[in-house]
Structure formats: C-alpha cells, structure tokens
Design an enzyme around this catalytic site. Structure first.
Site, PDB file in Angstrom:
ATOM      1  N   GLY A  96       8.856  20.908  65.984  1.00  0.00           N
ATOM      2  CA  GLY A  96       7.640  21.701  66.178  1.00  0.00           C
ATOM      3  C   GLY A  96       7.554  22.861  65.207  1.00  0.00           C
ATOM      4  CG  ASP A  97      10.412  25.955  65.304  1.00  0.00           C
ATOM      5  OD1 ASP A  97       9.485  26.443  65.968  1.00  0.00           O
ATOM      6  OD2 ASP A  97      11.598  25.988  65.658  1.00  0.00           O
TER       7      ASP A  97
END
Length: 178
Positions: free
Chosen positions: A143-144
């Site tokens: 996600g990052d």
C-alpha cells in the site's frame, strides 16, 4: 496478509505546529500525502495548511485510528484498501463504500484490491485497473508503494489513469520481494 509495525510514540510527538511548518516548506504545486499514523489534530492541521497553499492532498487512512469526517473534506484523493473502504464508507462492498466516500465529497477515491488491482471513482464514474499476476512473497509495504508511486507520478504531471496503472504495477512488483 501483512503485518505492520508502527511507533505510536513517535507519531504522537508530531504536533500540529510541526506539521504546518513542514507543509510551509513544500514546493509550490507539490502534493501532501498523509496516512493515519499521526493524530487527528496533526493530520487535519497539515491538510488544512496544504489546502491553504494550493497543494494537492492525498490521504491513505492506514492505520485507521479515528473517524475521517473531519479529514475527508480536506482530501482531494482518498486511497483506501478494501477493508478501509468498507469501514469508512459504511458499505459491505468496498466499491460501493468508495462510491459513498466520493458522494460524501472526496473528488477522487481509489480503492486498492490487492491481486485484483485498483478501482478509480471520480466524476468520470468507475474505472478498473487490473494487476498483473504475480507470486506474492511479502505484502508488507504494498500500500505504501502504491501511494508513493501514485503521488510521484501526479507530481510529475502524469494523468491519474496512467499514475494508477504505474502504482498498481509498482505495488505488484513490491510484493514479489521480502
């Protein structure tokens, strides 16, 4: 599945005044990407300062620590995984939940769906961005990676559709490594 380690002590020490000072040093036309690690007060202050400076604001609520009714009005682009979308959008289907967040005032909502890619919901409706088939080894940071790639592309003037495709590819690549 993933596991994330975060230092709440360090995040709690970031004050609203500190956040505003950081935003004040941002380049004109830059983006501010916020996640849910900081307090509500600090996050809201940073987003408000970014809005005042005309910066693009992106919010990924991970980890969810509070309601986002005071955050989303300051958000240009919300990036949520399926679980976050369901929780904050109030619907069991993550796409319907993302649509509810969009209808609530966030101009652009992106729902990430892991191996299924991502969905963009904006005034143009819904657009799907499939992910390539990969063998996932470690999903920590996917996600990052998605958020960072998206913000970097947008800051370079790349259209959001292309930016999402790059972000999906980047996150897909990231999960193939520890």
């Amino acid at each position: 599945e993933n596991s994330i380690v975060s230092s709440h002590g360090a995040a709690a020490s970031a004050t609203a005044a500190w956040a505003v000072a950081v935003v004040d040093r941002a380049a004109t036309g830059a983006s501010l990407l916020m996640q849910g690690n900081l307090t509500l007060e600090t996050t809201r202050a940073a987003l408000a300062a970014a809005r005042d400076r005309g910066l693009r604001t992106l919010v990924n609520p991970a980890p969810i620590q509070y309601g986002y009714d005071r955050i989303f009005p300051l958000t240009d682009i919300a990036i949520l995984n399926a679980g976050e979308a369901r929780e904050l959008g109030g619907a069991p289907d993550p796409i319907a939940a993302g649509a509810a967040i969009h209808a609530g005032g966030v101009a652009t909502v992106i729902v990430t769906l892991g191996p299924a890619g991502a969905v963009l919901i904006d005034r143009g409706g819904r657009r799907d961005f499939p992910a390539p088939a990969v063998t996932a080894i470690d999903t920590v940071g996917a996600g990052d990676t998605f958020c960072g790639a998206l913000a970097a592309c947008l800051d370079r003037g790349i259209a959001i559709e292309t930016a999402i495709a790059v972000a999906v590819e980047s996150a897909s690549l990231a999960v193939t490594r520890r």
